[in-house]
Design an enzyme around this catalytic site. Sequence first.
Site, PDB file in Angstrom:
ATOM      1  N   HIS A   1       0.860  -1.134   0.064  1.00 60.97           N
ATOM      2  CA  HIS A   1       0.111  -0.001   0.037  1.00 60.97           C
ATOM      3  C   HIS A   1       0.836   1.242  -0.080  1.00 60.97           C
ATOM      4  CE1 HIS A   1      -1.975   3.175   2.514  1.00 60.97           C
ATOM      5  NE2 HIS A   1      -3.021   2.922   1.533  1.00 60.97           N
TER       6      HIS A   1
ATOM      7  N   GLU B   1       2.207   1.907  -3.377  1.00 61.58           N
ATOM      8  CA  GLU B   1       1.020   2.481  -4.290  1.00 61.58           C
ATOM      9  C   GLU B   1       1.050   3.898  -3.970  1.00 61.58           C
ATOM     10  OE1 GLU B   1      -2.755   3.799  -3.358  1.00 61.58           O
ATOM     11  OE2 GLU B   1      -3.175   1.846  -2.741  1.00 61.58           O
ATOM     12  N   HIS B   2       1.084   4.319  -2.692  1.00 60.01           N
ATOM     13  CA  HIS B   2       1.216   5.888  -2.533  1.00 60.01           C
ATOM     14  C   HIS B   2       2.425   6.556  -3.172  1.00 60.01           C
ATOM     15  CE1 HIS B   2      -1.711   7.277   0.743  1.00 60.01           C
ATOM     16  NE2 HIS B   2      -2.001   5.948   0.587  1.00 60.01           N
TER      17      HIS B   2
ATOM     18  N   GLU C   1      -4.314   7.977   7.523  1.00 58.13           N
ATOM     19  CA  GLU C   1      -4.963   7.032   6.893  1.00 58.13           C
ATOM     20  C   GLU C   1      -5.150   6.012   7.989  1.00 58.13           C
ATOM     21  OE1 GLU C   1      -3.600   5.691   3.187  1.00 58.13           O
ATOM     22  OE2 GLU C   1      -5.590   4.553   2.621  1.00 58.13           O
TER      23      GLU C   1
END
Lengths: 429, 426
Positions: A67, A70-71, A142
Amino acid sequence: MEKITFDQLQEELYYEKLDNGLDVYILPKKGFNKTYATFTTKYGSIDNHFLPPGKEEFIKVPDGIAHFLEHKLFEKEDGDVFQQFSKQGASANAFTSFTRTAYLFSSTSNVELNLETLIDFVQDPYFTEKTVEKEKGIIGQEITMYDDNPDWRLYFGLIENMFKNHPVKIDIAGTIESISHITKDMLYECYETFYHPSNMLLFIVGPVDPDQIMSQVKDNQSKKDYKEMPEIKRQFEEEPPEAAEKKKVLEMNVQTSKCLVGIKSSTPNQSGKEMLINEMSLNVLLDILFGKSSEHYSTLYNEGLIDDTFSYDYTQEQGFGFAMVGGDTNDPDRLAETLQKMLLDSREKGAISQETLDRTKKKKIGAFLRAVNSPEYIANQFTRYAFNEMDLFDVVPTLESITLEDVENAAGNLISEDRFTVCQVVPKK
Amino acid sequence: MAVISETVKPMNGYKLHVVKTEKYKTNTLVWKMKAPLEKSTVTLRSLLPHVLQSSSSSYPATGKLRAYLDELYGATLFVDLAKKGEYHVITISVEIANEKFLSDPTPLLKKAFQFLAEILTKPNVHEGAFDPDTVEKEKRTLKQRIQSVYDDKMRYSNYRLVQEMCKNEPYALHVHGEKEDVDSITPQSLYEYYQQALEQDELDLYVIGDVEEADAEAYAGELLTFEKRTPQAAPSSPVNTRESVNEVREEQDVKQGKLNIGYRTNVVYGDPEYYALQVFNGIFGGFSHSKLFLNVREKASLAYYVASRLESHKGLMMVMSGIDNNNYDQAVSIIKEQLEAMQNGDFTEQEMEQTKAVIKNQLLETVDTARGIVEVLYHNVVSGKEITLQTWMDEMDKVTKEEIAATAKKVSLDTVYFLTGKEAGK
């Protein structure tokens, strides 16, 4: 380029596997304004133990790194890719799941330009220590946001209960602690392992000319020098068949309790046709048992045990699978008990009638037609199916072929008391 | 070619809107009922569609009604409530497969019309009252629905902002009604309200799909007939005029602070400045290239989400963000600086062009879904204007930097709401 026609649905799908191994699919949609494209790697949160190319030893990477990557892929030396997409009138996004990371855009103009941007930004990583550190603050928020979300905590709490070793139990974003260990070198190592074109799929759906799009993608790829990649080696620890924990209760700042009953799948190593039939049969079974037209739904609703947040779902990927049923409730213990009894009873001979099965199959076929109105659904689901060696466009014929025996078999395989687990969120005292 | 071709026909008591398109594999009917948002009716209106959809005279049990929908290839029935400015809108939609894509060619569209008419006009009623069991169950669910906003802190903080900001205005009412007003509703009082709503509400039916206009008109004319009416306009409500910014801080057991800031835009849908307002909002906080995203998230690393959005009919703009409890002052001051920058015209031609392109893209994407088409077209019913999507996009293209800055100057800060964790520092 291969052309596949679906007469009943009146759709045409174009496909080619490029020399570097990339699978490219194009589905023209007349009348739509928008083109939607996803560029997906078969790499998600569960892929945390693997052999990097050219290395001799398996490595374990911090939770949440897929993840995080991905960012970070959106940031380049000359700024961030969101800016470029919006200059070209597109909106871009990405998501990471247990088994996939997808990058996407949608746009109603400049489609070729946006497609070029999509492919190029995903194939050109730029990670520095400084930008990696900066991202830790953003992803930290997040993670904190999800920590306060009772539905998310309930969902992950249930998965944690089911699995003893399998990394599906790890939160996709990781924890603030785990991401603090991520470095730019680790990101490059994950990238080199999982972002080779032969591990990826590009899907384009919208009002496009397939010939033109395919030749654009081929041109783009032929300019890049990819070496042939050996098969990716992932490692997973042995996972026992039964649920790891029977019950978990989370106290949170809520007014209404929540309760989910989960069942760990006994058939997590399926793929292809076998997986499709099993998955469809279980989805049909859950609909028969708990759909709004079912007796169980009426009973639960009339007794005040459920409200309109009630839902159910079956998820399966290569290596793990689970069913879950539940929602908000005034009596989490009684709901858990009642649902488990209903599930166990459904294995009995004659529990499911042919008439209900036929009606449910009709409902599912209609639901599929509704779903394929959505370009997002088509691209995302097609990719998921393809990564599991299934074909999205087999859904209707498979549904039509499902028999009472299929459903009874699937129920018999899935439903067993030792694979049950319960997770509840209750108001803090 | 027009982006959407809508034909509108006056029928008995309502308007029929048909949008013919071949791009879907289903056909969609959307029924809208609009009335002024008022404390005395908001809870009744929130309960009504849920009672209507759970049983009818031909299908007195929910299970039977839902089984019939399953038989119709899983036709969906869906009800919803919304606040549009100071109106309360009930939506009932039915979506059904187009038999062209099924191996069974039995026509389905008329069945969808019949079903909608059944739900709307043949409720499960005896001696002037809805079925008491159904009403009791739906009252219980309604209370849980109202209460559930508390458990979702993102929704909760937005709801609290509106409550504080619009105190004494109808807009402060909860879209699902007031919990303390649920108990007093009876099967009789709800039935009386049902009759009143069908007599007085502004009614619209949208039909979207591969449908012949003449068929839609014939089915609607045959199955749905109501008395003529003059729809009620919402009274212009008193707007709080503040001398200083209203700051509200609430403490709860949460890890992440929720910062929600409300502004009065003083511009509504249909005003000449509305297009400039849209571009303003886009540059300020509407997208991932906006000033808020760049400065609060990318530069200062304070948040994962930060965005602004408009309420077009009420004239509000809301900023929302999730931040660490200790970063309140820094986040608020960065957000204030961004608004000042907008008011001073401190943004580039490029930011403006980029934003126009993205808004245009968003509009065109919205009308790729049947529900999106209805939402875009329904703005005109709410505002009493006739603005086509094409006009919308053309007018937005003409907006200049000066107009955007001038519109930004009309935007005034009203209320800053912060939901903060208990361990927050000073």
